[in-house]
Write an enzyme that holds these catalytic residues in place. Structure first.
Site, mmCIF file in Angstrom:
data_model
loop_
_atom_site.group_PDB
_atom_site.id
_atom_site.type_symbol
_atom_site.label_atom_id
_atom_site.label_comp_id
_atom_site.label_asym_id
_atom_site.label_seq_id
_atom_site.Cartn_x
_atom_site.Cartn_y
_atom_site.Cartn_z
ATOM 1 N N LYS A 201 0.850 -1.185 0.000
ATOM 2 C CA LYS A 201 0.000 0.000 0.000
ATOM 3 C C LYS A 201 0.889 1.240 0.000
ATOM 4 O O LYS A 201 1.655 1.457 0.942
ATOM 5 C CB LYS A 201 -0.925 -0.002 1.219
ATOM 6 C CG LYS A 201 -1.866 1.198 1.290
ATOM 7 C CD LYS A 201 -2.770 1.087 2.511
ATOM 8 C CE LYS A 201 -3.699 2.275 2.629
ATOM 9 N NZ LYS A 201 -4.581 2.175 3.819
ATOM 10 N N LYS A 254 -2.430 -1.668 -3.660
ATOM 11 C CA LYS A 254 -3.188 -0.415 -3.605
ATOM 12 C C LYS A 254 -2.239 0.775 -3.729
ATOM 13 O O LYS A 254 -1.241 0.815 -2.987
ATOM 14 C CB LYS A 254 -3.950 -0.351 -2.276
ATOM 15 C CG LYS A 254 -4.816 0.878 -2.079
ATOM 16 C CD LYS A 254 -5.530 0.828 -0.734
ATOM 17 C CE LYS A 254 -6.427 2.057 -0.555
ATOM 18 N NZ LYS A 254 -7.117 2.065 0.739
#
Length: 329
Positions: A201, A254
């Protein structure tokens, strides 16, 4: 004039032909639809920066979930907006927390039996300071503490699993949180609950609309001390490997579009289920172009999704889930 023996256009001559030889395809069962759940009853407040996406009370979220199930969507990713916030984010693990209440209601619905309920595990929506962990201040400086945060994150995961989450998905990026969650679940007899780790992320500019939706913007500083630097592909592979070693069953990348190379690198290296999150900024910038008439909505939406799938994501968290599922019909 001599013509080539190999003519690749032969296999592009019609839609049935193109469909037959298509290498990568989409299916609604591989879409995960995020929902933002808020207090109240009959609440359906559209998020200004995310057209078509709403903050929903539990009753409205249930109706939205049933629609998703009827479209064949694979699952939901649940975020909560608590009634009150504090420095520790106690609403994240409260037995009567907003997502916990939603999970219990969803589990009662026969229409949702085939819909996976994935609970995001983080503290940022619940803390008064908006960070994903505990904050220690020393004068004018501050530090996001790792180990004290991990204990609360593991407690949150257990609370959500107990309430009915089929999968828990830690998104905080604290070191060691997957191992702590796995230990907490196993000790309480929930060894069958999978962990979907946001293993890679990045500290991204594409999260802005989400922070409006979840009311989770940091009140000071930023998240760069725990979310990853956008230039670090090799570090992303180390993060993934560590999370898998700690017991993660699946990984989530992400954002998606700016990091397609990271998805591809992970797919080539790790033989585990991999998903990608087409985040709020990706969704909103496409909608901004749709509103201006600069892009054809359906084609651009589907092309953006197929690119993520082609890069190697087996499933996609996307705010387009309903609309794309209708297209795939």
């Amino acid at each position: 004039m001599e013509y080539p023996i190999t003519r690749l256009r032969r296999l592009r001559s019609s839609e049935p032909m193109r469909s037959l030889v298509r290498e990568t395809s989409l299916d609604p069962s591989a879409f995960i639809y995020p929902l933002f759940i808020c207090p109240g009853e009959g609440v359906r407040n559209e998020i200004g920066s995310m057209p078509g996406i709403f903050n929903l009370s539990v009753d409205e979220a249930l109706r939205e979930a049933e629609t998703a199930a009827s479209l064949g969507i694979g699952g939901l990713l649940l975020f909560g907006l608590p009634e009150t916030k504090d420095d520790e984010g106690a609403g994240a693990w409260a037995d009567d927390g907003i997502v916990q209440r939603a999970l219990r209601e969803f589990k009662k619905s026969a229409a949702l039996k085939k819909l996976l309920l994935i609970a995001d595990v983080c503290l940022c929506e619940y803390t008064s300071h908006g960070h994903c962990g505990m904050v220690r201040k020393q004068g004018d400086s501050y530090e996001i503490e790792n180990d004290s945060s991990v204990r609360l994150i593991a407690r949150t995961a257990l609370s959500l699993a107990t309430a009915g989450a089929d999968i828990v998905a830690p998104s905080d990026m604290m070191d060691g949180r997957v191992a702590a969650i796995r230990d907490e679940l196993d000790e309480e007899g929930m060894e069958q609950t999978p962990v979907l780790s946001y293993a890679s992320k990045f500290a991204s500019a594409f999260y802005g609309p989400f922070r409006e939706a979840a009311d989770s913007a940091p009140q000071f500083g930023d998240r760069r001390s725990y979310q990853m630097d956008g230039g670090n592909l090799r570090e992303a592979m180390r993060e993934i490997e560590l999370d898998l070693t700690e017991g993660a069953d699946m990984i989530l990348m992400k954002p998606a579009m700016p990091y397609l190379d990271v998805i591809r690198a992970a797919r080539e290296r790790f033989d585990v289920p991999i998903g990608a999150y087409q985040v709020s900024g990706e969704y909103s910038m496409l909608h901004a172009a749709f509103a201006k008439g600069w892009l054809e909505p359906q084609r651009a939406m589907m092309e953006s999704l197929i690119s993520i799938r082609r890069a190697g994501a087996g499933f996609i968290v996307t705010y387009f889930a309903r609309d794309a599922a209708k297209v795939l019909g």
